[in-house]
Design a protein around this motif. Structure first.
Motif, mmCIF file in Angstrom:
data_model
loop_
_atom_site.group_PDB
_atom_site.id
_atom_site.type_symbol
_atom_site.label_atom_id
_atom_site.label_comp_id
_atom_site.label_asym_id
_atom_site.label_seq_id
_atom_site.Cartn_x
_atom_site.Cartn_y
_atom_site.Cartn_z
ATOM 1 N N LEU A 137 0.812 -1.211 0.000
ATOM 2 C CA LEU A 137 0.000 0.000 0.000
ATOM 3 C C LEU A 137 0.846 1.262 0.000
ATOM 4 O O LEU A 137 1.958 1.285 0.519
ATOM 5 C CB LEU A 137 -0.915 0.025 1.243
ATOM 6 C CG LEU A 137 -2.337 -0.486 1.067
ATOM 7 C CD1 LEU A 137 -2.345 -1.944 0.672
ATOM 8 C CD2 LEU A 137 -3.149 -0.254 2.339
ATOM 9 N N HIS A 138 0.288 2.316 -0.578
ATOM 10 C CA HIS A 138 0.893 3.637 -0.458
ATOM 11 C C HIS A 138 0.863 4.036 1.021
ATOM 12 O O HIS A 138 -0.130 3.791 1.715
ATOM 13 C CB HIS A 138 0.093 4.634 -1.293
ATOM 14 C CG HIS A 138 0.766 5.970 -1.440
ATOM 15 N ND1 HIS A 138 0.751 6.925 -0.432
ATOM 16 C CD2 HIS A 138 1.464 6.522 -2.477
ATOM 17 C CE1 HIS A 138 1.412 7.999 -0.845
ATOM 18 N NE2 HIS A 138 1.847 7.781 -2.072
ATOM 19 N N PRO A 139 1.932 4.657 1.549
ATOM 20 C CA PRO A 139 1.957 5.016 2.969
ATOM 21 C C PRO A 139 0.752 5.829 3.426
ATOM 22 O O PRO A 139 0.314 5.706 4.571
ATOM 23 C CB PRO A 139 3.254 5.828 3.097
ATOM 24 C CG PRO A 139 4.120 5.329 1.983
ATOM 25 C CD PRO A 139 3.186 4.988 0.858
ATOM 26 N N THR A 140 0.198 6.657 2.542
ATOM 27 C CA THR A 140 -0.962 7.472 2.909
ATOM 28 C C THR A 140 -2.146 6.611 3.302
ATOM 29 O O THR A 140 -2.972 7.006 4.140
ATOM 30 C CB THR A 140 -1.353 8.386 1.736
ATOM 31 O OG1 THR A 140 -0.233 9.225 1.400
ATOM 32 C CG2 THR A 140 -2.543 9.276 2.083
ATOM 33 N N LEU A 141 -2.264 5.418 2.711
ATOM 34 C CA LEU A 141 -3.431 4.576 2.944
ATOM 35 C C LEU A 141 -3.294 3.652 4.149
ATOM 36 O O LEU A 141 -4.300 3.143 4.640
ATOM 37 C CB LEU A 141 -3.708 3.724 1.697
ATOM 38 C CG LEU A 141 -4.389 4.419 0.523
ATOM 39 C CD1 LEU A 141 -4.435 3.495 -0.680
ATOM 40 C CD2 LEU A 141 -5.796 4.846 0.905
ATOM 41 N N ARG A 142 -2.094 3.422 4.618
ATOM 42 C CA ARG A 142 -1.896 2.394 5.641
ATOM 43 C C ARG A 142 -2.612 2.722 6.949
ATOM 44 O O ARG A 142 -3.246 1.859 7.546
ATOM 45 C CB ARG A 142 -0.401 2.191 5.892
ATOM 46 C CG ARG A 142 0.312 1.529 4.720
ATOM 47 C CD ARG A 142 1.801 1.467 4.934
ATOM 48 N NE ARG A 142 2.476 1.040 3.716
ATOM 49 C CZ ARG A 142 3.780 1.162 3.498
ATOM 50 N NH1 ARG A 142 4.538 1.703 4.440
ATOM 51 N NH2 ARG A 142 4.314 0.761 2.370
ATOM 52 N N ASP A 143 -2.503 3.952 7.405
ATOM 53 C CA ASP A 143 -3.094 4.312 8.695
ATOM 54 C C ASP A 143 -4.173 5.374 8.575
ATOM 55 O O ASP A 143 -4.644 5.905 9.587
ATOM 56 C CB ASP A 143 -2.003 4.800 9.659
ATOM 57 C CG ASP A 143 -1.031 3.700 10.028
ATOM 58 O OD1 ASP A 143 -1.482 2.664 10.539
ATOM 59 O OD2 ASP A 143 0.174 3.868 9.795
ATOM 60 N N ALA A 144 -4.579 5.689 7.348
ATOM 61 C CA ALA A 144 -5.625 6.696 7.159
ATOM 62 C C ALA A 144 -6.966 6.171 7.664
ATOM 63 O O ALA A 144 -7.304 5.002 7.461
ATOM 64 C CB ALA A 144 -5.729 7.074 5.682
ATOM 65 N N GLU A 145 -7.716 7.026 8.332
ATOM 66 C CA GLU A 145 -9.067 6.674 8.756
ATOM 67 C C GLU A 145 -10.026 6.975 7.613
ATOM 68 O O GLU A 145 -10.156 8.121 7.180
ATOM 69 C CB GLU A 145 -9.448 7.460 10.007
ATOM 70 C CG GLU A 145 -8.623 7.086 11.233
ATOM 71 C CD GLU A 145 -9.149 7.743 12.505
ATOM 72 O OE1 GLU A 145 -10.016 8.646 12.390
ATOM 73 O OE2 GLU A 145 -8.707 7.345 13.594
ATOM 74 N N LEU A 146 -10.678 5.920 7.104
ATOM 75 C CA LEU A 146 -11.590 6.059 5.972
ATOM 76 C C LEU A 146 -13.016 6.175 6.504
ATOM 77 O O LEU A 146 -13.580 5.189 7.001
ATOM 78 C CB LEU A 146 -11.466 4.844 5.045
ATOM 79 C CG LEU A 146 -10.039 4.427 4.636
ATOM 80 C CD1 LEU A 146 -10.094 3.268 3.666
ATOM 81 C CD2 LEU A 146 -9.278 5.605 4.052
ATOM 82 N N PRO A 147 -13.626 7.360 6.428
ATOM 83 C CA PRO A 147 -14.991 7.523 6.933
ATOM 84 C C PRO A 147 -15.976 6.614 6.211
ATOM 85 O O PRO A 147 -15.877 6.399 4.998
ATOM 86 C CB PRO A 147 -15.291 9.001 6.644
ATOM 87 C CG PRO A 147 -13.946 9.656 6.531
ATOM 88 C CD PRO A 147 -13.056 8.618 5.923
ATOM 89 N N VAL A 148 -16.920 6.064 6.963
ATOM 90 C CA VAL A 148 -17.916 5.127 6.421
ATOM 91 C C VAL A 148 -19.314 5.687 6.676
ATOM 92 O O VAL A 148 -19.620 6.129 7.785
ATOM 93 C CB VAL A 148 -17.775 3.740 7.084
ATOM 94 C CG1 VAL A 148 -18.907 2.813 6.643
ATOM 95 C CG2 VAL A 148 -16.421 3.118 6.732
ATOM 96 N N GLU A 149 -20.140 5.658 5.639
ATOM 97 C CA GLU A 149 -21.546 6.039 5.762
ATOM 98 C C GLU A 149 -22.390 4.899 5.203
ATOM 99 O O GLU A 149 -22.113 4.400 4.098
ATOM 100 C CB GLU A 149 -21.820 7.332 4.999
ATOM 101 C CG GLU A 149 -23.223 7.885 5.215
ATOM 102 C CD GLU A 149 -23.422 9.224 4.519
ATOM 103 O OE1 GLU A 149 -24.552 9.748 4.570
ATOM 104 O OE2 GLU A 149 -22.454 9.738 3.919
ATOM 105 N N VAL A 150 -23.380 4.457 5.952
ATOM 106 C CA VAL A 150 -24.204 3.312 5.554
ATOM 107 C C VAL A 150 -25.668 3.738 5.508
ATOM 108 O O VAL A 150 -26.133 4.472 6.393
ATOM 109 C CB VAL A 150 -24.018 2.137 6.540
ATOM 110 C CG1 VAL A 150 -24.775 0.904 6.049
ATOM 111 C CG2 VAL A 150 -22.543 1.804 6.708
ATOM 112 N N VAL A 151 -26.384 3.256 4.489
ATOM 113 C CA VAL A 151 -27.804 3.573 4.253
ATOM 114 C C VAL A 151 -28.123 5.035 4.583
ATOM 115 O O VAL A 151 -28.888 5.321 5.505
ATOM 116 C CB VAL A 151 -28.746 2.616 5.024
ATOM 117 C CG1 VAL A 151 -28.782 1.269 4.375
ATOM 118 C CG2 VAL A 151 -28.346 2.469 6.495
ATOM 119 N N PRO A 152 -27.548 5.986 3.825
ATOM 120 C CA PRO A 152 -27.826 7.407 4.088
ATOM 121 C C PRO A 152 -29.299 7.721 3.851
ATOM 122 O O PRO A 152 -29.979 7.034 3.076
ATOM 123 C CB PRO A 152 -26.931 8.125 3.064
ATOM 124 C CG PRO A 152 -26.702 7.128 1.980
ATOM 125 C CD PRO A 152 -26.678 5.793 2.658
#
Length: 304
Positions: A137-152
């Motif tokens: 993985l690119h270093p930016t992706l390893r520890d990045a917090e990816l926001p999740v939205e479900v059934v908006p």
């Protein structure tokens, strides 16, 4: 980059949905080919169709930074953040009958997916993937917090259009609408491909050549590599750089800037020793410096 997000979602589902295997998770459109694939197998499958991409412009930052890497100094821009929209559906290879409530089994799996994803905010690759997967993985992706939205609340505005484009035999199905926002870093731009040595010649007698003096302005960079071989060196600001002749006499002194760079001005051709010191870092051995070097020769002083 999107394939990495697919992998994160796949591993999340496999780890959290009982009985679901990696082989039964697909990211292709749920078209007639998908139906045939499911129909030729057994059990309940999960389809994660990527249906839309949007930039999260509230997170846009047009900031560029100079960063020291193993490849040299690079110009790095803050990544864009992209909202990736998935429609997740469950598909049972069996058919509904009095003995086999196939649709109920689909709903059981879809409910487990929903429950899992509602608790998955944020997704972090380093907490989900294996060390072997993370290494790619690119270093930016390893520890990045990816926001999740479900059934908006507003749902997926093109739902009818979507199901109308994936095959005549494809029926309308309940779906979990998942949005994951991920960074997409731009490639680094190297800054070391510039001229670092400028020569100036002065004639002793105007109009005559060969009897004058040549002086050089030479650029350099101070880096800290004390973090170890696995850690990219970083620029050292406000370091004290001293240039001395072979007899030990000081001929120039300068401090590095915020980006670790410095320029030594008005040097006569010859061999020199460069010493560097900085607060909190052990001084390295003096470095040999030849003036003039090639136009793209950078004096690199490292704390090791």
């Amino acid at each position: 980059m999107i394939d990495i997000l697919d992998l994160i979602i796949r591993e999340t589902l496999v780890a959290g949905v009982p009985g679901l295997t990696s082989a039964r998770i697909g990211f292709q459109p749920p078209d007639d080919d998908w139906r045939q694939r499911v129909g030729a197998s057994t059990g309940v499958w999960v389809n994660c169709a990527l249906v839309d991409l949007r930039e999260d412009r509230h997170r846009r930052m047009n900031i560029r930074r100079r960063v020291g890497t193993a490849a040299g100094i690079v110009d790095r821009r803050e990544p864009a953040w992209i909202r990736c929209h998935y429609l997740i559906t469950a598909w049972n290879a069996a058919k509904d009958s009095a003995q086999m409530p196939a649709t109920e089994q689909e709903h059981t799996v879809l409910g487990a997916v929903l429950t899992l994803l509602l608790d998955a905010d944020p997704m972090v690759a380093s907490a989900i993937l294996t060390p072997e997967q993370l290494a790619k993985l690119h270093p930016t992706l390893r520890d990045a917090e990816l926001p999740v939205e479900v059934v908006p609340p507003d749902g997926f505005g093109k739902l009818a259009e979507f199901w109308g484009t994936v095959g005549r035999a494809t029926s309308w199905r309940p779906a979990v609408y998942l949005i994951v926002t991920m960074p997409v870093p731009e490639p680094d731009r190297r800054l070391d491909g510039v001229v670092h040595t400028v020569l100036t010649s002065y004639d002793a007698v105007p109009g005559e050549t060969g009897a004058g003096e040549q002086l050089a302005d030479v650029g350099g960079l101070v880096l800290d590599a004390t973090g170890g071989p696995a850690v990219p060196p970083i620029p050292v600001p406000d370091a004290d750089v001293v240039l001395a002749d072979p007899a030990g006499r000081e001929v120039a002194r300068v401090r590095s800037g915020d980006d670790g760079r410095f320029v030594l001005v008005g040097l006569r051709p010859g061999a020199y020793l460069a010493r560097v010191t900085a607060t909190g870092l052990p001084p390295p051995a003096p470095a040999d410096v030849q003036v003039p070097g090639s136009p793209d020769a950078l004096i690199e002083l490292r704390f090791t």
